[in-house]
Scaffold this active site. Sequence first.
Site, PDB file in Angstrom:
ATOM      1  N   GLY A 297       0.810  -1.209   0.000  1.00  0.00           N
ATOM      2  CA  GLY A 297       0.000   0.000   0.000  1.00  0.00           C
ATOM      3  C   GLY A 297       0.844   1.261   0.000  1.00  0.00           C
ATOM      4  O   GLY A 297       0.523   2.238  -0.681  1.00  0.00           O
ATOM      5  N   ASP A 298       1.947   1.231   0.759  1.00  0.00           N
ATOM      6  CA  ASP A 298       2.857   2.383   0.773  1.00  0.00           C
ATOM      7  C   ASP A 298       3.503   2.576  -0.594  1.00  0.00           C
ATOM      8  O   ASP A 298       3.694   3.713  -1.042  1.00  0.00           O
ATOM      9  CB  ASP A 298       3.952   2.177   1.823  1.00  0.00           C
ATOM     10  CG  ASP A 298       3.386   2.037   3.227  1.00  0.00           C
ATOM     11  OD1 ASP A 298       2.290   2.575   3.485  1.00  0.00           O
ATOM     12  OD2 ASP A 298       4.029   1.384   4.060  1.00  0.00           O
ATOM     13  N   ALA A 299       3.824   1.466  -1.259  1.00  0.00           N
ATOM     14  CA  ALA A 299       4.426   1.547  -2.590  1.00  0.00           C
ATOM     15  C   ALA A 299       3.437   2.132  -3.592  1.00  0.00           C
ATOM     16  O   ALA A 299       3.822   2.923  -4.471  1.00  0.00           O
ATOM     17  CB  ALA A 299       4.880   0.159  -3.043  1.00  0.00           C
ATOM     18  N   ALA A 302       3.472   5.753  -3.056  1.00  0.00           N
ATOM     19  CA  ALA A 302       4.755   6.289  -3.521  1.00  0.00           C
ATOM     20  C   ALA A 302       4.719   6.581  -5.015  1.00  0.00           C
ATOM     21  O   ALA A 302       5.059   7.682  -5.468  1.00  0.00           O
ATOM     22  CB  ALA A 302       5.876   5.306  -3.204  1.00  0.00           C
TER      23      ALA A 302
END
Length: 356
Positions: A297-299, A302
Amino acid sequence: MAQDLCGALVGFCNPLLDISAVVDDNLLEQYKLKANDAILASPEHLPLFPTLIDSYEAKFLPGGAGQNALRGAQLLLPADSAVFVGAVGEDDYAQKLKGAAEKAGLRTNYMVNKDKPTGTCALLITGPNRSMVANLSAAETYQFSHIAEPSNWKLIEQAKVFYITGFFFTVSPETIDAVAKHALENGKTFTMNISAPFVPQFYKEAVEKTIPYIDILFGNETEAAALAAAFDFGTDDIKVIAKRVADLPRAGDKPRTVVLTQGAQSTVVATSDSDEVRVYAVSPVPSNEIGDTNGAGDAFVAAFLAQHILGQPIDVCVEAGHWLGGEVVRQIGPNYPEGELKFVSSGSFAPSVEKL
């Protein structure tokens, strides 16, 4: 372009060193944890951290959702584009976090607390699932006075886009409020992530106060459901939720975009200036190639933010998010592939469109 984007993206979150281990369901049951969840550690969870280190093949990985996202964004942007802000201790864990950021070219501006250790996050991996238990420690001591210092506030003045995770509501609502108002008053882009179901459940008042300032809101399906329940939407339809959140009151004239991911399922995007909801299919990653889902999810955030800063339309931003999320789930932990990261759009990625 590199000069134009110097310090363009500034993010705030809790920098944490992840302690990751593959465990069985019995350990989850022992600590009353869900297979896919994110919670703050209570006193009864504290023995979990030494247990992972002493009894499992634990790995130490640079973590914290916001720093993970900004590391990935910086890898896709010109040098010196992104800066991360948060609080750490004066210890080896802080140096590990700083080293991981520097490896990605990400600038950090930490508030250092000499009296508390750097925060940690237990990552319990069971098959494709991961349960996160955060012991914030130094991270929860971040104070607005740090970024308000003239030498640090220059970062805010220079930035064009801000990204703050919902986890930061537990730490410094004052910082969120100040940055959000600065963005509104100066025509900049303010983005946030719901981050975890407990955020709208237990911090509804702060979330409700901040939503008018949010230009882009990220979240996943469980976080969206928690937000819908907190705001009494009376539905679990993720497309309806996305549109309802997009249409909540705004402080300025800029339209709001809501982006809700569903793991290997579709991503849903709604905006306040259209009655159409876009649904983007996800290309599945073969099960034998999946390391774990932590950091996917962070990727996504990003790559989405990187393309947004580069001026790309939503379709390309989502396509990039899917691509980088797929790359990260092939790793163990919230790590990006070694070597140069470069996204190339297919030029034909398009959603199905539904009117609500």
